[in-house]
Design a protein around this motif. Structure first.
Motif, PDB file in Angstrom:
ATOM      1  N   GLN A 111       0.805  -1.216   0.000  1.00  0.00           N
ATOM      2  CA  GLN A 111       0.000   0.000   0.000  1.00  0.00           C
ATOM      3  C   GLN A 111       0.841   1.270   0.000  1.00  0.00           C
ATOM      4  O   GLN A 111       0.343   2.356  -0.270  1.00  0.00           O
ATOM      5  CB  GLN A 111      -0.956   0.006   1.176  1.00  0.00           C
ATOM      6  N   HIS A 152       0.791   0.355   8.474  1.00  0.00           N
ATOM      7  CA  HIS A 152       0.205  -0.121   7.229  1.00  0.00           C
ATOM      8  C   HIS A 152      -1.294   0.152   7.195  1.00  0.00           C
ATOM      9  O   HIS A 152      -2.067  -0.581   6.579  1.00  0.00           O
ATOM     10  CB  HIS A 152       0.478  -1.615   7.013  1.00  0.00           C
ATOM     11  N   GLY A 153      -1.693   1.248   7.825  1.00  0.00           N
ATOM     12  CA  GLY A 153      -3.094   1.641   7.771  1.00  0.00           C
ATOM     13  C   GLY A 153      -3.523   2.320   9.052  1.00  0.00           C
ATOM     14  O   GLY A 153      -2.928   2.134  10.110  1.00  0.00           O
ATOM     15  N   ARG A 202      -3.672  10.540   4.792  1.00  0.00           N
ATOM     16  CA  ARG A 202      -3.601   9.219   4.155  1.00  0.00           C
ATOM     17  C   ARG A 202      -3.074   9.371   2.724  1.00  0.00           C
ATOM     18  O   ARG A 202      -3.854   9.512   1.777  1.00  0.00           O
ATOM     19  CB  ARG A 202      -4.994   8.585   4.164  1.00  0.00           C
ATOM     20  N   ALA A 213      -7.979  -1.767   9.215  1.00  0.00           N
ATOM     21  CA  ALA A 213      -7.525  -0.566   8.516  1.00  0.00           C
ATOM     22  C   ALA A 213      -8.423  -0.240   7.330  1.00  0.00           C
ATOM     23  O   ALA A 213      -8.480   0.916   6.894  1.00  0.00           O
ATOM     24  CB  ALA A 213      -6.087  -0.752   8.050  1.00  0.00           C
ATOM     25  N   ASP A 241      -9.306   3.258   5.412  1.00  0.00           N
ATOM     26  CA  ASP A 241      -8.981   3.439   3.999  1.00  0.00           C
ATOM     27  C   ASP A 241     -10.224   3.931   3.255  1.00  0.00           C
ATOM     28  O   ASP A 241     -10.145   4.814   2.398  1.00  0.00           O
ATOM     29  CB  ASP A 241      -8.505   2.122   3.387  1.00  0.00           C
TER      30      ASP A 241
END
Length: 431
Positions: free
Chosen positions: A60, A141-142, A189, A308, A312
């Motif tokens: 990602q 990772h999120g 983000r 997550a 997102d």
């Protein structure tokens, strides 16, 4: 039960050993043919000690880091052979395979690494922390409200890049004596600026529903997965509707711990195949690709578990439903978005058509979504979060220069285990 569990673990360990052996053999040939990395070229490293199974954590970041690399060259430091093999095949970033600490040290000595990014909390991260003349930065990772996001391990890093006000409040509540103002830099983000992508179908009048469940978890407190409790019922209803198109994207670890989740996952995949065979115009999608973004942008409604993926999707500012865990011991942080989200309980999963209509068209629901999207990510105007990400990196680069110049003026001795020779020499040259 314990004997069966131990047996499965033994089989998995044996399979992992074989996979690593095959990967090392393949890597040997690949590495022999590679051109060595340009010395002194890279300023940022992404440290990835996990195996191939957790590649989703670094994937990602491919697009945001590839863009950043145009300003500050980025290299991925891969410790596991299976992940390194995959990274060499797909990563838009340059990769160094550093299985041993000796190989890691050699690579660092040849480069001018000033910032090291970490996308997870792998125990081997500790081996990298020994190098003191670079900033160690947790980028995760999120974004989510899971307990993972408030671990005291945040303190192990020099800095953390966080999404917004919600993350700041979460860390303030959870961590004692953590200098949040200096060590947590808000970036939003960046991945949301790269959500667009080619669709595997031609858009039409169908309502597109993304179902992206997480895995079952390895303990009751993290039992957020819904495939076995909600998934089959809701997918059956959606696949039976001529007005809907489904994108099914399960977590890659689904069924690793609980075979019921693996069985339910296979049921859903088979049902998608059957629905597409019965109506080829439906174009339902089973998605296991490495790219995550187009699904979030294309779906009219998303159904996700506590993970997550909630955030997102929230970064896209579009309607979503969150599955309520069936396990009463699953920890739910209701201090954030989950206090006002749209829940989908297991006993309402079969009524998913009505639930999607509600979140699409109810004005109060739409208004709440806009409020919480800003609370978690700030300004989500395209391009703004990328600007904040780059500004945070600029800030740390400036701080690195300041410390390197100070060290050069005071004539401090270089400790080979504290940082790279190239980094200190670069600081002296700039003084």
């Amino acid at each position: 039960m314990g004997v069966m569990s131990d047996g499965r673990k033994a089989v998995q360990l044996f399979r992992d050993a074989l996979a690593n052996r095959r990967a090392r053999s393949e890597l040997a040939g690949r590495l022999a043919a590679l051109t060595p990395l340009e010395r002194g070229h890279y300023k940022i490293a992404v440290y990835f000690a996990d195996s191939k199974v957790n590649m989703y954590q670094i994937r990602q970041w491919y697009k945001p880091l590839a863009e950043l690399s145009q300003t500050y060259p980025v290299v991925v430091l891969a410790r596991a052979p299976t992940a390194a093999t995959q990274l060499f095949e797909e990563s838009p970033l340059d990769v160094a395979y550093v299985r041993t600490v000796t190989a890691l040290e050699s690579t660092l000595e040849e480069q001018d690494i000033r910032i090291v990014f970490y996308v997870n909390q792998n125990a081997k991260n500790f081996q990298m922390f020994r190098y003191g003349r670079c900033w160690h930065v947790f980028i995760n990772h999120g974004e989510s409200d899971k307990m993972y996001m408030t671990t005291n391990q945040f303190k192990a890093y020099d800095y953390a890049f966080i999404a917004g006000d919600a993350a700041r409040e979460r860390l303030t509540r959870a961590l004692w004596d953590y200098d949040l103002e200096r060590r947590a830099l808000v970036i939003g983000r960046p991945q949301a600026d790269h959500y667009a992508g080619r669709l595997p179908y031609t858009p039409d009048e169908r309502t597109v529903v993304l179902y992206a469940p997480t895995w079952e978890g390895d303990r009751e407190a993290a039992a957020y997965g819904s495939i076995a409790t909600h998934g089959v019922a809701l997918m059956k209803a959606l696949l039976a509707s001529p007005r809907h198109r489904v994108i099914y994207r399960p977590h890659p670890r689904s069924g690793v711990v609980d075979h019921a989740y693996g069985h339910a996952n296979r049921q859903i995949i088979q049902a998608i195949e059957a629905a597409n065979h019965a109506d080829p115009s439906a174009h339902h999608v089973f998605d296991e690709g490495m790219d995550l973004g187009w699904q979030l942008a294309a779906a009219d409604v998303a159904i996700v578990d506590i993970s997550a993926m909630v955030y997102d999707r929230l970064a896209a500012g579009k309607p979503l439903l969150i599955t309520r865990p069936v396990n009463p011991n699953a920890e739910i942080d209701t201090a954030g978005y989950l206090q006002a989200c749209e829940w989908l309980s297991a006993d309402h999963a079969a009524n998913i058509i009505a639930e999607t209509e509600r979140v699409l068209h109810d004005p109060e629901t739409v208004g709440r979504l806009e409020h919480w999207s800003h609370h978690y990510f700030g300004d989500t105007t395209p391009g703004e979060t990328t600007k904040r990400f780059h500004a945070a990196v600029d800030t740390l680069m400036e701080r690195w220069e300041s410390f390197a110049e100070r060290e050069a003026r005071t004539g401090s001795a270089t400790d080979p285990l504290a940082g790279t020779t190239a980094a200190v020499e670069a600081g002296r040259a700039g003084a």
